[in-house]
Design a protein around this motif. Structure first.
Motif, PDB file in Angstrom:
ATOM      1  N   GLY A  98      41.285  98.407  61.436  1.00 31.05           N
ATOM      2  CA  GLY A  98      41.125  97.119  62.102  1.00 31.05           C
ATOM      3  C   GLY A  98      41.595  97.122  63.539  1.00 31.05           C
ATOM      4  N   ALA A  99      42.563  97.995  63.863  1.00 28.42           N
ATOM      5  CA  ALA A  99      43.094  98.039  65.226  1.00 28.42           C
ATOM      6  C   ALA A  99      42.068  98.548  66.223  1.00 28.42           C
ATOM      7  CB  ALA A  99      44.350  98.920  65.267  1.00 28.42           C
ATOM      8  N   PHE A 100      41.087  99.294  65.748  1.00 31.34           N
ATOM      9  CA  PHE A 100      40.069  99.854  66.634  1.00 31.34           C
ATOM     10  C   PHE A 100      38.907  98.890  66.887  1.00 31.34           C
ATOM     11  CE2 PHE A 100      41.899 103.734  64.650  1.00 31.34           C
ATOM     12  CZ  PHE A 100      42.321 104.376  65.796  1.00 31.34           C
ATOM     13  N   LEU A 101      38.795  97.860  66.065  1.00 38.27           N
ATOM     14  CA  LEU A 101      37.645  96.973  66.139  1.00 38.27           C
ATOM     15  C   LEU A 101      37.880  95.842  67.132  1.00 38.27           C
ATOM     16  CD1 LEU A 101      36.734  96.690  62.352  1.00 38.27           C
ATOM     17  CD2 LEU A 101      35.712  98.184  64.075  1.00 38.27           C
ATOM     18  N   SER A 102      36.869  95.560  67.913  1.00 43.63           N
ATOM     19  CA  SER A 102      36.939  94.454  68.873  1.00 43.63           C
ATOM     20  C   SER A 102      35.523  94.047  69.253  1.00 43.63           C
ATOM     21  CB  SER A 102      37.735  94.859  70.121  1.00 43.63           C
ATOM     22  OG  SER A 102      36.969  95.737  70.933  1.00 43.63           O
ATOM     23  N   ARG A 103      35.423  93.005  70.064  1.00 44.02           N
ATOM     24  CA  ARG A 103      34.103  92.561  70.519  1.00 44.02           C
ATOM     25  C   ARG A 103      33.466  93.574  71.465  1.00 44.02           C
ATOM     26  NH1 ARG A 103      36.733  87.468  70.445  1.00 44.02           N
ATOM     27  NH2 ARG A 103      37.015  87.390  72.715  1.00 44.02           N
ATOM     28  N   GLN A 104      34.242  94.576  71.905  1.00 43.39           N
ATOM     29  CA  GLN A 104      33.654  95.659  72.701  1.00 43.39           C
ATOM     30  C   GLN A 104      32.559  96.388  71.920  1.00 43.39           C
ATOM     31  OE1 GLN A 104      36.787  98.305  73.895  1.00 43.39           O
ATOM     32  NE2 GLN A 104      37.448  97.018  75.606  1.00 43.39           N
ATOM     33  N   ALA A 105      32.626  96.303  70.600  1.00 41.91           N
ATOM     34  CA  ALA A 105      31.622  96.974  69.766  1.00 41.91           C
ATOM     35  C   ALA A 105      30.212  96.489  70.107  1.00 41.91           C
ATOM     36  CB  ALA A 105      31.916  96.738  68.288  1.00 41.91           C
ATOM     37  N   TYR A 106      30.100  95.243  70.545  1.00 41.42           N
ATOM     38  CA  TYR A 106      28.768  94.750  70.909  1.00 41.42           C
ATOM     39  C   TYR A 106      28.172  95.619  72.025  1.00 41.42           C
ATOM     40  CZ  TYR A 106      25.030  91.928  72.848  1.00 41.42           C
ATOM     41  OH  TYR A 106      23.815  91.511  73.319  1.00 41.42           O
ATOM     42  N   ASP A 107      28.964  95.904  73.051  1.00 43.10           N
ATOM     43  CA  ASP A 107      28.466  96.704  74.168  1.00 43.10           C
ATOM     44  C   ASP A 107      28.165  98.136  73.754  1.00 43.10           C
ATOM     45  OD1 ASP A 107      28.660  94.571  75.988  1.00 43.10           O
ATOM     46  OD2 ASP A 107      30.782  95.003  76.351  1.00 43.10           O
ATOM     47  N   THR A 108      29.072  98.747  73.006  1.00 42.47           N
ATOM     48  CA  THR A 108      28.880 100.156  72.663  1.00 42.47           C
ATOM     49  C   THR A 108      27.736 100.347  71.667  1.00 42.47           C
ATOM     50  OG1 THR A 108      30.624  99.971  70.985  1.00 42.47           O
ATOM     51  CG2 THR A 108      31.259 100.808  73.157  1.00 42.47           C
ATOM     52  N   PHE A 109      27.651  99.485  70.672  1.00 43.06           N
ATOM     53  CA  PHE A 109      26.558  99.596  69.714  1.00 43.06           C
ATOM     54  C   PHE A 109      25.227  99.288  70.400  1.00 43.06           C
ATOM     55  CE2 PHE A 109      29.867  99.848  66.681  1.00 43.06           C
ATOM     56  CZ  PHE A 109      29.344 100.194  65.446  1.00 43.06           C
ATOM     57  N   THR A 110      25.233  98.292  71.288  1.00 39.02           N
ATOM     58  CA  THR A 110      23.996  97.925  71.980  1.00 39.02           C
ATOM     59  C   THR A 110      23.520  99.050  72.890  1.00 39.02           C
ATOM     60  OG1 THR A 110      24.529  95.556  71.901  1.00 39.02           O
ATOM     61  CG2 THR A 110      22.940  96.266  73.561  1.00 39.02           C
TER      62      THR A 110
END
Length: 247
Positions: free
Chosen positions: A104-116
């Motif tokens: 959980g510590a690695f997860l953030s809304r930054q995932a939207y940018d990286t996955f996109t």
């Protein structure tokens, strides 16, 4: 110490990824193995540092050194984050269990940018295939749909799930080329839009918990250093060294 020895003797976490972890395996599917190894701390005290990643031993196996793995996970790298959530764990020790507890510590809304960004790169390749051959590489299209689904659900729920569950058959139909490209393309566009909408109300924090991850890395590096046997010759040379001219 050879790179493959680090994987063999110091792996803290190992799992199966790819189609088998995603719930999309068929009889022809490979078994892709991924892992994390902890290089002994004394190896970092030399001019030649341990590798950040190692291919093998064996085919379809790739491992990262723990620090590199954590760096990539903090950046929201999709492959790394999904590795932490594989349902097919083959090996885990105490350090690996603590790493998994930090998912959980690695997860953030930054995932939207990286996955996109990752999805956009894959989509460009598919479009190029369609222009040059008239059809995409259908297996790649299938996996892009899976990735977009995982990203959308992560942003919606705050949890990353990589098994496709009930989408297995529809996705396999895409992988076999049984779905017209126009429908696949529309599916991708819809998922991308749903991910963008989910971002606005996502329960994920704005940034990953870097301090928590760094504290974990410091503890395991320190423990590794304390467990290492002192180099007798080096210690003797330091203690029994000559005068100021030798310092």
């Amino acid at each position: 110490m050879q790179p493959q020895d680090l994987v063999r003797d110091h792996t803290v976490y190992a799992c199966v990824m790819g189609s088998r972890a995603f719930g999309l395996a068929t009889d022809a599917s490979d078994t892709d193995r991924r892992g994390v190894f902890l290089a002994p701390t004394p190896l970092f005290w030399r001019f030649d540092k341990p590798p950040t990643h190692v291919e093998g031993p064996g085919e379809e196996r790739f491992s990262w050194e723990l620090e590199r793995f954590c760096e990539l996970a903090l950046r929201g790298n999709p492959n790394i984050l999904e590795c932490l959530h594989s349902p097919l764990v083959e090996h885990v020790d105490d350090t690996g269990r603590e790493l998994l507890s930090l998912r959980g510590a690695f997860l953030s809304r930054q995932a939207y940018d990286t996955f996109t960004r990752y999805a956009l790169g894959q989509r460009k390749r598919l479009d190029a295939d369609v222009r040059t051959t008239g059809a995409p590489r259908w297996k790649h299209a299938m996996h892009l749909l899976r990735l977009l689904t995982a990203a959308r659900d992560l942003l919606r729920t705050g949890a990353l799930r990589i098994d496709v569950g009930g989408l297995r058959e529809p996705l396999l139909e895409v992988g076999r080329g049984e779905v017209p490209w126009a429908r696949v393309e529309a599916w991708m566009v819809r998922l991308a839009g749903e991910a963008e909408e989910a971002l606005r109300g996502s329960p994920l924090p704005a940034q990953p918990d870097r301090a928590r991850v760094e504290a974990f890395l410091y503890r395991v590096r320190r423990a590794s250093a304390l467990q290492a046997e002192p180099d007798h010759e080096v210690v003797q040379g330091v203690v029994g060294g000559g005068g100021a001219g030798q310092r």
